[in-house]
Scaffold this motif. Sequence first.
Motif, mmCIF file in Angstrom:
data_model
loop_
_atom_site.group_PDB
_atom_site.id
_atom_site.type_symbol
_atom_site.label_atom_id
_atom_site.label_comp_id
_atom_site.label_asym_id
_atom_site.label_seq_id
_atom_site.Cartn_x
_atom_site.Cartn_y
_atom_site.Cartn_z
ATOM 1 N N GLY A 25 0.820 -1.210 0.000
ATOM 2 C CA GLY A 25 0.000 0.000 0.000
ATOM 3 C C GLY A 25 0.849 1.254 0.000
ATOM 4 N N PHE A 26 1.940 1.252 0.766
ATOM 5 C CA PHE A 26 2.838 2.388 0.788
ATOM 6 C C PHE A 26 3.498 2.586 -0.574
ATOM 7 N N LEU A 27 3.903 1.498 -1.219
ATOM 8 C CA LEU A 27 4.495 1.593 -2.546
ATOM 9 C C LEU A 27 3.492 2.120 -3.573
ATOM 10 N N ILE A 28 2.240 1.687 -3.484
ATOM 11 C CA ILE A 28 1.205 2.155 -4.408
ATOM 12 C C ILE A 28 0.964 3.655 -4.221
ATOM 13 N N VAL A 29 0.860 4.093 -2.968
ATOM 14 C CA VAL A 29 0.657 5.521 -2.701
ATOM 15 C C VAL A 29 1.848 6.329 -3.196
ATOM 16 N N SER A 30 3.060 5.843 -2.937
ATOM 17 C CA SER A 30 4.263 6.556 -3.387
ATOM 18 C C SER A 30 4.318 6.646 -4.907
ATOM 19 N N LEU A 31 4.008 5.551 -5.579
ATOM 20 C CA LEU A 31 4.020 5.543 -7.038
ATOM 21 C C LEU A 31 2.966 6.488 -7.610
ATOM 22 N N ILE A 33 1.658 9.161 -6.172
ATOM 23 C CA ILE A 33 2.068 10.549 -5.934
ATOM 24 C C ILE A 33 3.171 10.947 -6.905
ATOM 25 N N TRP A 34 4.112 10.051 -7.131
ATOM 26 C CA TRP A 34 5.191 10.349 -8.077
ATOM 27 C C TRP A 34 4.636 10.554 -9.481
ATOM 28 N N MET A 35 3.706 9.694 -9.910
ATOM 29 C CA MET A 35 3.135 9.815 -11.251
ATOM 30 C C MET A 35 2.287 11.075 -11.389
ATOM 31 N N LEU A 36 1.626 11.498 -10.310
ATOM 32 C CA LEU A 36 0.846 12.740 -10.352
ATOM 33 C C LEU A 36 1.742 13.974 -10.384
ATOM 34 N N SER A 37 2.883 13.908 -9.711
ATOM 35 C CA SER A 37 3.732 15.097 -9.614
ATOM 36 C C SER A 37 4.746 15.222 -10.745
ATOM 37 N N ASP A 38 5.025 14.151 -11.480
ATOM 38 C CA ASP A 38 6.016 14.187 -12.551
ATOM 39 C C ASP A 38 5.316 14.424 -13.892
ATOM 40 N N PRO A 39 5.451 15.616 -14.496
ATOM 41 C CA PRO A 39 4.736 15.897 -15.749
ATOM 42 C C PRO A 39 5.267 15.106 -16.944
ATOM 43 N N GLN A 47 -1.911 9.989 -23.877
ATOM 44 C CA GLN A 47 -2.224 11.283 -24.456
ATOM 45 C C GLN A 47 -3.462 11.898 -23.805
ATOM 46 N N ASN A 48 -4.296 11.079 -23.185
ATOM 47 C CA ASN A 48 -5.542 11.539 -22.596
ATOM 48 C C ASN A 48 -5.328 11.829 -21.110
ATOM 49 N N GLU A 49 -5.232 13.096 -20.760
ATOM 50 C CA GLU A 49 -4.900 13.488 -19.394
ATOM 51 C C GLU A 49 -6.028 13.193 -18.407
ATOM 52 N N LYS A 50 -7.274 13.318 -18.831
ATOM 53 C CA LYS A 50 -8.405 13.124 -17.930
ATOM 54 C C LYS A 50 -8.449 11.687 -17.403
ATOM 55 N N ASN A 51 -8.382 10.702 -18.290
ATOM 56 C CA ASN A 51 -8.426 9.309 -17.854
ATOM 57 C C ASN A 51 -7.205 8.956 -17.017
ATOM 58 N N TYR A 52 -6.075 9.544 -17.353
ATOM 59 C CA TYR A 52 -4.838 9.285 -16.623
ATOM 60 C C TYR A 52 -4.957 9.756 -15.177
ATOM 61 N N THR A 53 -5.427 10.979 -14.973
ATOM 62 C CA THR A 53 -5.517 11.493 -13.607
ATOM 63 C C THR A 53 -6.614 10.799 -12.808
ATOM 64 N N ILE A 54 -7.718 10.455 -13.443
ATOM 65 C CA ILE A 54 -8.771 9.721 -12.741
ATOM 66 C C ILE A 54 -8.240 8.369 -12.277
ATOM 67 N N GLY A 55 -7.523 7.682 -13.149
ATOM 68 C CA GLY A 55 -6.932 6.398 -12.785
ATOM 69 C C GLY A 55 -5.932 6.529 -11.647
ATOM 70 N N LEU A 56 -5.139 7.592 -11.661
ATOM 71 C CA LEU A 56 -4.157 7.787 -10.594
ATOM 72 C C LEU A 56 -4.819 8.107 -9.264
ATOM 73 N N TYR A 57 -5.901 8.873 -9.279
ATOM 74 C CA TYR A 57 -6.601 9.152 -8.027
ATOM 75 C C TYR A 57 -7.246 7.881 -7.468
ATOM 76 N N ILE A 58 -7.752 7.034 -8.343
ATOM 77 C CA ILE A 58 -8.277 5.743 -7.887
ATOM 78 C C ILE A 58 -7.147 4.898 -7.306
ATOM 79 N N PHE A 59 -6.003 4.900 -7.989
ATOM 80 C CA PHE A 59 -4.814 4.196 -7.522
ATOM 81 C C PHE A 59 -4.397 4.706 -6.143
ATOM 82 N N LEU A 60 -4.424 6.006 -5.954
ATOM 83 C CA LEU A 60 -4.059 6.628 -4.688
ATOM 84 C C LEU A 60 -5.043 6.236 -3.580
ATOM 85 N N ALA A 61 -6.329 6.225 -3.893
ATOM 86 C CA ALA A 61 -7.345 5.844 -2.906
ATOM 87 C C ALA A 61 -7.206 4.373 -2.508
#
Length: 133
Positions: A25-31, A33-39, A47-61
């Motif tokens: 869980g810690f590795l998933i949260v770290s990954l 956060i890293w993927m959200l903060s690294d442009p 190429q689709n930013e909306k689906n990417y960020t939605i997936g990352l927020y689900i990943f974070l949750a």
Amino acid sequence: MAIKGCCSVVKYLVVLVNLLFWVVGFLIVSLAIWMLSDPTFLISMTQNEKNYTIGLYIFLAVGGLMLIVAFLGCCGAFKESQWMLTSFFSCLLMVLVAELAAGAWAFQNSDKLDNVVRSAVKEAVQTQYGVIP
């Protein structure tokens, strides 16, 4: 004597498994956060930013939920706290119900999901390679 030894082994196995879940869980949260903060990661992945960020927020949750559940299970088993073990069981039961609901929803909407995935792949191939499948 044998039952006490068996309970002790089960207790430490539960602690060990929950420690492993906590690390994952810690590795998933770290990954996430890293993927959200690294442009630059966004550009290399999709190429689709909306689906990417939605997936990352689900990943974070999901990672955060894993951290909480693993903490409750580990501490509850180690300290033999009835409250923590009950909370651990309740969280696991909610996760199971959510997985069953998501599976039923995906099965019910499989045609729509198939069309969405096909159109996303087609769009990605067209923009990436200029080829129409």
